[in-house]
Motif scaffolding. Structure first.
Motif, PDB file in Angstrom:
ATOM      1  N   ASP A 223      10.494  -7.190   5.962  1.00  0.00           N
ATOM      2  CA  ASP A 223      11.899  -7.256   5.576  1.00  0.00           C
ATOM      3  C   ASP A 223      12.783  -6.773   6.722  1.00  0.00           C
ATOM      4  OD1 ASP A 223      11.301  -8.188   3.088  1.00  0.00           O
ATOM      5  OD2 ASP A 223      11.353  -6.234   2.119  1.00  0.00           O
ATOM      6  N   PRO A 224      14.113  -6.974   6.602  1.00  0.00           N
ATOM      7  CA  PRO A 224      15.001  -6.437   7.636  1.00  0.00           C
ATOM      8  C   PRO A 224      14.717  -4.970   7.910  1.00  0.00           C
ATOM      9  CG  PRO A 224      16.247  -7.824   6.142  1.00  0.00           C
ATOM     10  CD  PRO A 224      14.860  -7.710   5.566  1.00  0.00           C
ATOM     11  N   GLU A 225      14.453  -4.672   9.173  1.00  0.00           N
ATOM     12  CA  GLU A 225      14.224  -3.323   9.676  1.00  0.00           C
ATOM     13  C   GLU A 225      12.854  -2.750   9.329  1.00  0.00           C
ATOM     14  OE1 GLU A 225      17.466  -0.724   8.716  1.00  0.00           O
ATOM     15  OE2 GLU A 225      18.779  -1.701  10.164  1.00  0.00           O
ATOM     16  N   ILE A 226      11.977  -3.506   8.652  1.00  0.00           N
ATOM     17  CA  ILE A 226      10.651  -2.993   8.312  1.00  0.00           C
ATOM     18  C   ILE A 226       9.617  -3.559   9.283  1.00  0.00           C
ATOM     19  CG2 ILE A 226       8.844  -2.864   6.568  1.00  0.00           C
ATOM     20  CD1 ILE A 226      10.951  -2.954   4.448  1.00  0.00           C
ATOM     21  N   ILE A 227       8.872  -2.668   9.930  1.00  0.00           N
ATOM     22  CA  ILE A 227       7.858  -3.032  10.916  1.00  0.00           C
ATOM     23  C   ILE A 227       6.593  -2.242  10.604  1.00  0.00           C
ATOM     24  CG2 ILE A 227       7.231  -2.954  13.370  1.00  0.00           C
ATOM     25  CD1 ILE A 227      10.251  -3.129  13.980  1.00  0.00           C
ATOM     26  N   TYR A 228       5.440  -2.906  10.730  1.00  0.00           N
ATOM     27  CA  TYR A 228       4.152  -2.242  10.577  1.00  0.00           C
ATOM     28  C   TYR A 228       3.401  -2.314  11.904  1.00  0.00           C
ATOM     29  CZ  TYR A 228       5.036  -2.787   5.570  1.00  0.00           C
ATOM     30  OH  TYR A 228       5.587  -2.752   4.319  1.00  0.00           O
ATOM     31  N   VAL A 229       2.789  -1.211  12.285  1.00  0.00           N
ATOM     32  CA  VAL A 229       1.951  -1.154  13.479  1.00  0.00           C
ATOM     33  C   VAL A 229       0.618  -0.531  13.084  1.00  0.00           C
ATOM     34  CG1 VAL A 229       1.663  -0.194  15.788  1.00  0.00           C
ATOM     35  CG2 VAL A 229       3.923  -0.950  15.032  1.00  0.00           C
ATOM     36  N   ASN A 236       0.941   2.225  10.272  1.00  0.00           N
ATOM     37  CA  ASN A 236       2.196   2.951  10.391  1.00  0.00           C
ATOM     38  C   ASN A 236       3.351   2.046   9.982  1.00  0.00           C
ATOM     39  OD1 ASN A 236       1.458   5.588  12.124  1.00  0.00           O
ATOM     40  ND2 ASN A 236       0.237   3.850  12.805  1.00  0.00           N
ATOM     41  N   ARG A 237       4.320   2.604   9.276  1.00  0.00           N
ATOM     42  CA  ARG A 237       5.432   1.826   8.732  1.00  0.00           C
ATOM     43  C   ARG A 237       6.760   2.388   9.225  1.00  0.00           C
ATOM     44  NH1 ARG A 237       5.237   2.665   2.809  1.00  0.00           N
ATOM     45  NH2 ARG A 237       6.241   4.640   3.315  1.00  0.00           N
ATOM     46  N   SER A 238       7.639   1.476   9.632  1.00  0.00           N
ATOM     47  CA  SER A 238       9.006   1.847   9.990  1.00  0.00           C
ATOM     48  C   SER A 238       9.975   1.114   9.077  1.00  0.00           C
ATOM     49  CB  SER A 238       9.306   1.479  11.447  1.00  0.00           C
ATOM     50  OG  SER A 238      10.682   1.691  11.739  1.00  0.00           O
ATOM     51  N   THR A 239      10.957   1.812   8.562  1.00  0.00           N
ATOM     52  CA  THR A 239      12.002   1.196   7.744  1.00  0.00           C
ATOM     53  C   THR A 239      13.354   1.222   8.444  1.00  0.00           C
ATOM     54  OG1 THR A 239      12.423   3.298   6.601  1.00  0.00           O
ATOM     55  CG2 THR A 239      10.820   1.799   5.599  1.00  0.00           C
ATOM     56  N   ASP A 240      13.359   1.567   9.739  1.00  0.00           N
ATOM     57  CA  ASP A 240      14.612   1.614  10.489  1.00  0.00           C
ATOM     58  C   ASP A 240      14.498   0.836  11.799  1.00  0.00           C
ATOM     59  OD1 ASP A 240      12.957   3.295  11.900  1.00  0.00           O
ATOM     60  OD2 ASP A 240      14.105   5.119  11.500  1.00  0.00           O
ATOM     61  N   ASN A 241      13.816  -0.311  11.719  1.00  0.00           N
ATOM     62  CA  ASN A 241      13.700  -1.222  12.863  1.00  0.00           C
ATOM     63  C   ASN A 241      12.940  -0.601  14.025  1.00  0.00           C
ATOM     64  OD1 ASN A 241      14.212  -3.891  13.616  1.00  0.00           O
ATOM     65  ND2 ASN A 241      15.959  -3.315  14.878  1.00  0.00           N
ATOM     66  N   LEU A 243      12.676   2.720  14.871  1.00  0.00           N
ATOM     67  CA  LEU A 243      13.145   3.982  15.448  1.00  0.00           C
ATOM     68  C   LEU A 243      12.223   5.133  15.081  1.00  0.00           C
ATOM     69  CD1 LEU A 243      17.002   3.665  14.876  1.00  0.00           C
ATOM     70  CD2 LEU A 243      15.688   3.169  16.945  1.00  0.00           C
ATOM     71  N   THR A 244      11.725   5.136  13.853  1.00  0.00           N
ATOM     72  CA  THR A 244      10.773   6.149  13.407  1.00  0.00           C
ATOM     73  C   THR A 244       9.679   5.466  12.598  1.00  0.00           C
ATOM     74  OG1 THR A 244      12.039   6.596  11.382  1.00  0.00           O
ATOM     75  CG2 THR A 244      12.528   7.956  13.321  1.00  0.00           C
ATOM     76  N   PHE A 245       8.502   6.094  12.551  1.00  0.00           N
ATOM     77  CA  PHE A 245       7.365   5.539  11.829  1.00  0.00           C
ATOM     78  C   PHE A 245       6.736   6.601  10.939  1.00  0.00           C
ATOM     79  CE2 PHE A 245       7.761   2.366  15.092  1.00  0.00           C
ATOM     80  CZ  PHE A 245       7.276   1.200  14.515  1.00  0.00           C
ATOM     81  N   THR A 246       6.183   6.137   9.819  1.00  0.00           N
ATOM     82  CA  THR A 246       5.434   6.986   8.904  1.00  0.00           C
ATOM     83  C   THR A 246       4.000   6.492   8.836  1.00  0.00           C
ATOM     84  OG1 THR A 246       7.399   7.409   7.551  1.00  0.00           O
ATOM     85  CG2 THR A 246       5.257   7.830   6.538  1.00  0.00           C
ATOM     86  N   ASP A 247       3.051   7.402   8.974  1.00  0.00           N
ATOM     87  CA  ASP A 247       1.640   7.052   8.866  1.00  0.00           C
ATOM     88  C   ASP A 247       1.309   6.859   7.394  1.00  0.00           C
ATOM     89  OD1 ASP A 247      -1.081   6.774   8.929  1.00  0.00           O
ATOM     90  OD2 ASP A 247      -1.485   8.683   9.920  1.00  0.00           O
ATOM     91  N   ILE A 248       0.958   5.633   6.985  1.00  0.00           N
ATOM     92  CA  ILE A 248       0.628   5.378   5.585  1.00  0.00           C
ATOM     93  C   ILE A 248      -0.864   5.143   5.401  1.00  0.00           C
ATOM     94  CG2 ILE A 248       2.901   4.515   4.976  1.00  0.00           C
ATOM     95  CD1 ILE A 248       1.830   1.683   5.233  1.00  0.00           C
ATOM     96  N   GLY A 249      -1.646   5.407   6.448  1.00  0.00           N
ATOM     97  CA  GLY A 249      -3.094   5.409   6.319  1.00  0.00           C
ATOM     98  C   GLY A 249      -3.557   6.813   5.990  1.00  0.00           C
ATOM     99  N   SER A 250      -4.861   7.031   6.070  1.00  0.00           N
ATOM    100  CA  SER A 250      -5.413   8.357   5.853  1.00  0.00           C
ATOM    101  C   SER A 250      -6.461   8.609   6.924  1.00  0.00           C
ATOM    102  CB  SER A 250      -5.996   8.469   4.442  1.00  0.00           C
ATOM    103  OG  SER A 250      -6.396   9.781   4.185  1.00  0.00           O
ATOM    104  N   HIS A 251      -7.216   9.663   6.808  1.00  0.00           N
ATOM    105  CA  HIS A 251      -8.091  10.062   7.906  1.00  0.00           C
ATOM    106  C   HIS A 251      -9.455  10.521   7.406  1.00  0.00           C
ATOM    107  CE1 HIS A 251      -4.619   9.876  10.580  1.00  0.00           C
ATOM    108  NE2 HIS A 251      -3.958  10.489   9.631  1.00  0.00           N
ATOM    109  N   SER A 252     -10.071   9.730   6.526  1.00  0.00           N
ATOM    110  CA  SER A 252     -11.382  10.162   6.046  1.00  0.00           C
ATOM    111  C   SER A 252     -12.440   9.103   6.273  1.00  0.00           C
ATOM    112  CB  SER A 252     -11.306  10.549   4.568  1.00  0.00           C
ATOM    113  OG  SER A 252     -10.796   9.476   3.805  1.00  0.00           O
ATOM    114  N   ASN A 253     -12.338   7.943   5.637  1.00  0.00           N
ATOM    115  CA  ASN A 253     -13.373   6.916   5.759  1.00  0.00           C
ATOM    116  C   ASN A 253     -12.916   5.830   6.722  1.00  0.00           C
ATOM    117  OD1 ASN A 253     -15.008   8.192   3.797  1.00  0.00           O
ATOM    118  ND2 ASN A 253     -13.743   7.303   2.177  1.00  0.00           N
ATOM    119  N   GLY A 254     -13.579   5.718   7.867  1.00  0.00           N
ATOM    120  CA  GLY A 254     -13.148   4.778   8.890  1.00  0.00           C
ATOM    121  C   GLY A 254     -13.637   3.365   8.630  1.00  0.00           C
TER     122      GLY A 254
END
Length: 422
Positions: A223-229, A236-241, A243-254
């Motif tokens: 969507d507008p301004e939403i980017i996933y890396v 990782n998800r950004s909702t501000d085009n 500028l900032t990212f949030t880690d929406i994964g976890s760190h246990s089972n690879g």
């Protein structure tokens, strides 16, 4: 080639999407055992698929039937369709890298660029089309004595792909995803330098400080301004085009992520190395397994969204199709007892309408949450009779961005996403 580890603890949800199945597209070569590395879909309804070492096939009826299009024997790793319907492909041999183009709906293909890169074992790359009419291609090229010595070579065309100029060599390993943001930046993922960016349509790329120098697998624009890396630690998800990212994964089972795509409603689909495929309709906060119909031993090399469906190129079964149900195509969720509809208009500013249906009398709560999950408004909190309803949400006192609205009534609950633009 390096393997990226995507680490997820997937919160699985029950949803009507589970009723859909993956089904095989029509046969390409005899036996339909093609290894498909790349897919592209043009605005005039032609679909292209790269069968590894065989060439390009095309379909004019959404994959039901295929005809051979060209590039006999080529190993095409990337296909990308321009806004005018021209399709470009990247391929390589041990000593040469190529850019191919068709301008006549796949009837003929032309080599518009041939680069001599001796002992190039890397392969792969990306193509994007900036708003100024140029074309930018990024190749992964072996530059040293070992297979791991890889750089990303960037080429640019300003005349519809007839001529190409090398603009930069980025000593950053393999290319992994490339998008154009809403403010016309190019974001390019690399295996050694994280994300790099360009503000002049690929003329120069610079380090992107929002990510450490780690392996980037793919970059997706939603969507507008939403980017996933996707990086070595998760999604990782950004909702501000960006500028900032949030880690929406976890760190246990690879688990290694192979490919991903976003459909026109912003829903996420990811395919993993363990052959599992997952779907999320809430920006990656929870996931649903959607393996129904996948042949044993098959996995996806590429996923694309087109015409209300998800198309996947497999390692041994050609193309598979996932026919997304009504709630994804039109925004309408149909359950056994209730309907929750997508808000309209969406995006909106500042008022939108949410419609819903109750099949039995029950207590009803409808609440609105921000991107962090904080409740910002209660729209309904009462008992209601069976029937059709609508409620207005006024976002005039809230900041622009992504919000979620959720209905709870008896055993039924459903969350949908909406976008407030200011």
């Amino acid at each position: 080639m390096k393997t990226i580890i995507m680490i997820f603890v997937l919160t699985l949800t029950a949803s009507s999407i589970a009723e859909s199945n993956w089904t095989p597209a029509g046969e390409m070569s005899a036996g339909n055992s093609d290894l498909v590395r790349a897919l592209a879909f043009t605005d005039n309804g032609i679909m292209y698929a790269s069968s590894w070492g065989i060439g390009i096939y095309k379909s004019t009826n959404r994959g039901m039937n295929w005809t051979f299009s060209g590039l006999q024997g080529k190993r095409v790793t990337t296909l990308s369709a321009s806004r005018n319907g021209d399709v470009f492909g990247l391929s390589k041999t041990q000593d040469f890298s190529y850019i191919h183009r068709t301008t006549d709906n796949g009837n003929t293909w032309t080599d518009v660029f041939t680069g001599s890169f001796p002992l190039n074992f890397a392969g792969g790359g990306e193509i994007v089309f900036p708003s100024d009419g140029s074309i930018v291609a990024a190749f992964s090229i072996t530059v040293g004595p070992t297979i791991g010595d890889v750089s990303t070579f960037v080429f640019k065309s300003t005349d519809s792909g007839n001529n190409w100029v090398q603009t930069q060599v980025i000593g950053a390993g393999f290319a992994g995803g490339m998008i154009i943001t809403d403010d016309n930046r190019i974001l390019l993922g690399t295996s050694l330098a994280g994300v790099v960016y360009s503000t002049n349509s690929g003329g120069n790329f610079f380090s992107y400080t929002h990510f450490p120098p780690i392996f980037i697998k793919t970059i997706l624009k939603a969507d507008p301004e939403i980017i996933y890396v996707s990086d070595a630690y998760g999604l990782n998800r950004s909702t501000d085009n960006g500028l900032t990212f949030t880690d929406i994964g976890s760190h246990s089972n690879g688990v290694s992520l192979r490919t991903a795509c976003v459909n026109r409603n912003g829903d996420l689909f990811i395919a993993m190395d363990d052959r599992n495929v997952y779907y999320s309709d809430n920006l990656g906060d929870s996931w649903e397994l959607i393996n129904q119909g996948l042949p044993a031993g098959s996995y996806f090399n590429v996923l694309i969204s087109a015409d209300g469906k998800i198309y996947g190129g497999t390692n041994n079964r050609g193309v598979m199709i996932y026919d997304t149900p009504t709630n994804i195509n039109s925004g309408t969720e149909i359950t056994g007892h209730y309907n929750l509809f997508q808000n309209y208009p969406n995006p909106f500013n500042p008022v939108t309408i949410i419609k819903y249906e109750l099949r039995i009398t029950n207590d009803v709560k409808i609440k609105v949450y921000d991107i962090l999950g904080t409740e910002v408004s209660t729209l309904i909190n009462e008992k209601q009779e069976a029937g059709s309803y609508e409620v207005e949400f006024d976002g005039s006192r809230f900041a622009g961005g992504v919000y979620f609205y959720r209905i709870d009534s008896g055993e039924f609950s459903q969350t949908k996403r909406m976008m407030l633009i200011k």
